[in-house]
Design an enzyme around this catalytic site. Structure first.
Site, short mmCIF file in Angstrom:
data_model
loop_
_atom_site.label_atom_id
_atom_site.label_comp_id
_atom_site.label_asym_id
_atom_site.label_seq_id
_atom_site.Cartn_x
_atom_site.Cartn_y
_atom_site.Cartn_z
N LYS A 75 -46.96 -107.58 -96.24
CA LYS A 75 -46.64 -107.40 -97.66
C LYS A 75 -46.16 -105.96 -97.81
O LYS A 75 -46.93 -105.01 -97.60
CB LYS A 75 -47.85 -107.66 -98.54
CG LYS A 75 -47.51 -107.42 -100.01
CD LYS A 75 -48.72 -107.44 -100.91
CE LYS A 75 -48.43 -106.59 -102.15
NZ LYS A 75 -49.57 -106.48 -103.04
N ASN A 101 -55.88 -109.25 -107.09
CA ASN A 101 -57.04 -108.62 -106.46
C ASN A 101 -58.02 -108.12 -107.52
O ASN A 101 -59.12 -108.64 -107.67
CB ASN A 101 -56.56 -107.46 -105.57
CG ASN A 101 -57.69 -106.84 -104.75
OD1 ASN A 101 -58.86 -107.09 -104.97
ND2 ASN A 101 -57.35 -106.02 -103.79
#
Lengths: 325, 254
Positions: free
Chosen positions: B93, B203
């Protein structure tokens, strides 16, 4: 009379020794590093006895077991019962609200009330005052425990403990990984600065989504700035980023910290189990007491009592998670 | 279901691994949600995060290492190489921060780093804005997935620009698209999936919730609900009521 051998003279080992001595038991201590000093991670601690603040991001036992710490330490060292102030900059007020929602035993304070408590904290419109919290000077606390133990005739052997010891209590922190496979190190970095231009008399926490900071006064214009929490086991260095963040946060708290003299840089690893709660484990003839994580001074008293209960009365406190005697 | 570089996800939730109260709670969040992908930051842990990394491997989910906190192409490329060694995966990522306060991606460096990494054999998941031209350039650089932001990282504001995200979906109909960042509530995650996005990456919303495991479960239910709703072809919104029972025969004119 049985002599108990405590391995490790950090906050865990000395607290266990002190608790056993207070129950009339004969103890000896082994630590190749000798008396308390920079070789142990508790030397670098903040020394906050702040169960309510810690509860914001910890499990319930930290809140409950931590509350006895203040009186336990007060019998052994100087405890500053001045509470804690938590503040956030205007843009981070959602963090302050969340902090308040997740814990208890505080009062909301406005700007005037904050400056009344700590005149050098200005520019914060809202804060939380945890009146019942306290702090110690961790190095003083370790030295006081050590002195009291030697006064009681406890011997500190400056060497590795012999193998096959009877009645051993292993308080070696991260070094005990040879027996405690689920123990890990969590890196912490801190600074000690001298800044006579700033007067703070109680621990202050500055909330920030990425770089939270606490400042603990050590007296005479000396402050401990801490502490990073990094899932890393490299204790060899502080990074420039961490130092920048600690100092920027202190500067945000009071720009006069920009003139501070940096006295010390500390880096070490906190021993922690996967749930970040301490454990007592009896494996064969050894009782392991470990995993105090960032709660060395807060939870060492409860850990020490749990160890003494197991060792002397075969009582299993909630911290005992394994008993294979 | 679209595939991500040939891999099908067990469910459309990608969950970060930072900021949890403890590794035990992190593990519980993954177990309770069944999230299919774990993103891991390497930068701060450089060198010696072995125990923590092993815990992530032990989750037995797909691992998507990230370059969180990188501000330059060089940093990001170095971090990606480290990630490939540590986690034995080509996935990365790619996150290149261009603005300190908003953590907005630096799309110029992003395109450059994506090209370098793709040429190096990486399979790049770029964290980008909702800009179509940047998206096009990233595809030109070799990316086969795009991850536009919903809102700034950790802000929990949901989808700030639904119009742009719809346009992106329409512009790249066959490409796997992931909403990355800004999701604070399950309704935001469901919203992203209802627009036809293929996955949601988050997250903070889980890790900093009072009960992370419960929030992780809520998020996975939300992405599944949103995905199902999208596949079910939802009705169009309209200005006037449309009675669900016939009105003929009722004395509505009386």
């Amino acid at each position: 009379m049985t002599t108990w051998s405590i391995i490790g003279a950090g906050v865990a080992g000395l607290a266990v020794a002190s608790e056993l001595v207070s129950r009339g038991v004969k103890v000896q201590v082994f630590d190749p590093g000798g008396p308390p000093g920079p070789h142990g991670c508790s030397w670098w601690a903040g020394g906050m006895l702040a169960p309510w603040c810690e509860y914001e991001n910890a499990e319930e036992p930290v809140l409950r077991l931590g509350q006895m710490a203040i009186d336990w330490w007060a019998d052994r060292t100087q405890v500053h019962r001045r509470g804690t102030i938590v503040v956030a900059s205007a843009r981070d007020l959602p963090d302050l609200r969340r902090f308040a929602r997740r814990t208890e035993q505080f009062v909301d304070v406005n700007q005037a009330e904050i400056t009344e408590l700590e005149p050098d904290l200005h520019g914060f419109n809202k804060g939380l005052h945890f009146e019942h919290e306290a702090h110690v000077d961790p190095r003083q606390a370790l030295q006081d425990l050590y002195r009291q133990l030697t006064d009681h005739g406890v011997e500190l052997h400056r060497k590795l403990a012999p193998t096959q010891l009877e009645n051993a209590i292993d308080c070696r922190g991260l070094h005990a990984r040879d027996y405690l496979y689920d123990l890990r190190g969590v890196k912490g970095e801190m600074l000690v600065v001298r800044c006579p231009d700033v007067t703070l008399t109680r621990p202050v926490r500055l909330l920030h989504p990425r770089m939270p900071l606490y400042v603990v006064p050590r007296g005479d214009g000396v402050y401990m700035l801490g502490a990073t929490m990094i899932e890393s086991e490299d204790s060899s260095r502080i990074t420039a980023r961490s130092m920048l963040e600690l100092l920027s946060a202190a500067y945000a708290l009071n720009p006069a910290f920009g003139e501070a003299e940096v006295l010390e840089i500390g880096v070490d690893l906190r021993p922690a189990f996967p749930d970040n709660l301490p454990r007592i484990r009896r494996l064969g003839r050894t009782i392991h007491a470990n995993g105090l994580y960032r709660h060395g001074y807060l939870l060492a008293p409860a850990l020490a009592q749990g160890v003494a209960d197991l060792a002397l009365e075969n009582k299993h406190s909630e911290m005992v998670d394994e008993d294979r005697a | 279901m679209k595939r991500f570089y040939g891999t099908e996800l067990p469910n459309p939730l990608m969950l970060g691994t930072a900021q949890y109260p403890s590794p035990a709670i992190l593990e519980q969040a993954f177990r309770d949600s069944g999230a299919g992908v774990a993103t891991v930051s390497l930068r701060r842990e450089a060198g010696a995060g072995q125990t923590f990394w092993q815990m992530i491997r032990d989750l037995s989910v797909l691992i998507l290492p990230n370059t969180a906190g990188c501000h330059t192409v060089k940093e990001a490329v170095t971090t990606a190489h480290m990630a490939r060694e540590v986690f034995d995966t080509k996935w990365i990522k790619l996150e290149l921060i261009g603005h300190t306060d908003s953590l907005q991606p630096d799309v110029f460096q992003l395109v450059e780093a994506a090209r370098i990494l793709t040429e190096d054999g990486f399979q790049v998941f770029p964290y980008t804005t909702d800009d179509l031209v940047v998206g096009e350039r990233l595809l030109g650089a070799g990316c086969e997935v795009l991850m536009p932001w919903g809102a700034p990282i950790g802000s929990g504001r949901g989808l700030n620009n639904e119009y742009a995200l719809r346009a992106m979906r329409a512009e790249f109909p066959d490409l796997p698209l992931v909403i990355d960042a800004g999701v604070g509530l399950p309704s935001h995650a469901a919203h992203a999936m209802e627009l036809g996005y293929d996955a949601v990456l988050l997250n903070t919303a889980v890790a900093r919730a009072g009960d992370p495991a419960a929030m992780a479960r809520a998020m996975v239910l939300a992405v599944q609900a949103g995905q199902l709703a999208h596949q079910a072809d939802p009705i169009e919104a309209r200005d006037m009521a449309e009675p669900s029972t016939p009105v003929v025969g009722k004395a509505f004119l009386s």
